[in-house]
Design an enzyme around this catalytic site. Sequence first.
Site, PDB file in Angstrom:
ATOM      1  N   SER A  19     -48.181  17.802 -12.117  1.00 10.29           N
ATOM      2  CA  SER A  19     -47.400  19.006 -11.868  1.00 10.29           C
ATOM      3  C   SER A  19     -45.932  18.617 -11.761  1.00 10.29           C
ATOM      4  O   SER A  19     -45.580  17.652 -11.074  1.00 10.29           O
ATOM      5  CB  SER A  19     -47.858  19.659 -10.554  1.00 10.29           C
ATOM      6  N   GLY A  20     -45.071  19.340 -12.470  1.00 11.34           N
ATOM      7  CA  GLY A  20     -43.650  19.015 -12.456  1.00 11.34           C
ATOM      8  C   GLY A  20     -43.247  17.985 -13.490  1.00 11.34           C
ATOM      9  O   GLY A  20     -42.072  17.596 -13.551  1.00 11.34           O
ATOM     10  N   SER A  21     -44.191  17.539 -14.303  1.00 13.43           N
ATOM     11  CA  SER A  21     -43.874  16.517 -15.316  1.00 13.43           C
ATOM     12  C   SER A  21     -43.102  17.101 -16.494  1.00 13.43           C
ATOM     13  O   SER A  21     -42.510  16.357 -17.276  1.00 13.43           O
ATOM     14  CB  SER A  21     -45.153  15.845 -15.820  1.00 13.43           C
ATOM     15  N   LYS A  57     -44.540  19.676 -18.591  1.00 13.65           N
ATOM     16  CA  LYS A  57     -45.476  20.121 -19.642  1.00 13.65           C
ATOM     17  C   LYS A  57     -45.138  21.509 -20.163  1.00 13.65           C
ATOM     18  O   LYS A  57     -45.074  21.728 -21.381  1.00 13.65           O
ATOM     19  CB  LYS A  57     -46.917  20.114 -19.105  1.00 13.65           C
ATOM     20  N   THR A  58     -44.931  22.458 -19.275  1.00 15.40           N
ATOM     21  CA  THR A  58     -44.652  23.835 -19.684  1.00 15.40           C
ATOM     22  C   THR A  58     -43.323  23.937 -20.424  1.00 15.40           C
ATOM     23  O   THR A  58     -43.209  24.629 -21.443  1.00 15.40           O
ATOM     24  CB  THR A  58     -44.650  24.767 -18.454  1.00 15.40           C
ATOM     25  N   SER A  61     -55.150  18.726 -16.140  1.00 12.19           N
ATOM     26  CA  SER A  61     -56.405  18.072 -16.573  1.00 12.19           C
ATOM     27  C   SER A  61     -56.421  16.608 -16.121  1.00 12.19           C
ATOM     28  O   SER A  61     -56.314  15.698 -16.947  1.00 12.19           O
ATOM     29  CB  SER A  61     -56.588  18.193 -18.092  1.00 12.19           C
TER      30      SER A  61
END
Length: 205
Positions: A36-38, A40-41, A108
């Site tokens: 989370s926060g990497s 991706k979105t 994931s």
Amino acid sequence: MMEKNIYTTFDKIKGRSAKEIYLKQQGKVIWLTGLSGSGKTTLASALEKRLFELNYFCQILDGDNVRSGINKNLKFTEEDRLENIRRIAEVSKLFMNCGIILICSFISPTNEMRHMAREIIGEDDFLEVFVNTPLEVCEQRDPKGLYKKARAGEIKNFTGISSPFELPDNPFLEVVNTSPDISETVTEMLKAIIPEIKFDPLVSL
């Protein structure tokens, strides 16, 4: 095993190759995994924009959007997280079989989850992209305030804090996303992905 009273109609509808010819692209699933926060979105959105400019037809599936709709009945237990990924993979396969390029953005966190998704979608069509952003960077960003809540014990089973993230064992591509300027990272992704989705009429015949 399939329920004996279920009768599929896949043999009665236009096949994938016909739809890929129509769209002039090869349907694939680009699976972004990372903490989370990497980013991706953000990367998924930028990648979709660049691909659209190149006349590729894409669809993004994102963790928050899916959990607010088709998977809103699932929680964050190990079993529910596995079911979350299973449903996403099945939906992705349906889109892909229409010739659409899926950009999936999901934490994931385990190899079991990703292997299951790969098995459902198919080895040749599953392009796993590991967004390898260090935990300390993700925690500094913390765009949703989730790490702060996880550190305070307000969120249980939070990946990277109270629940592990297993490094992908053989990703299609690994990118490091630590710079505010993601243009070079998106270009790196495009260079790897374009050959996989580029339309080849000889293959489609």
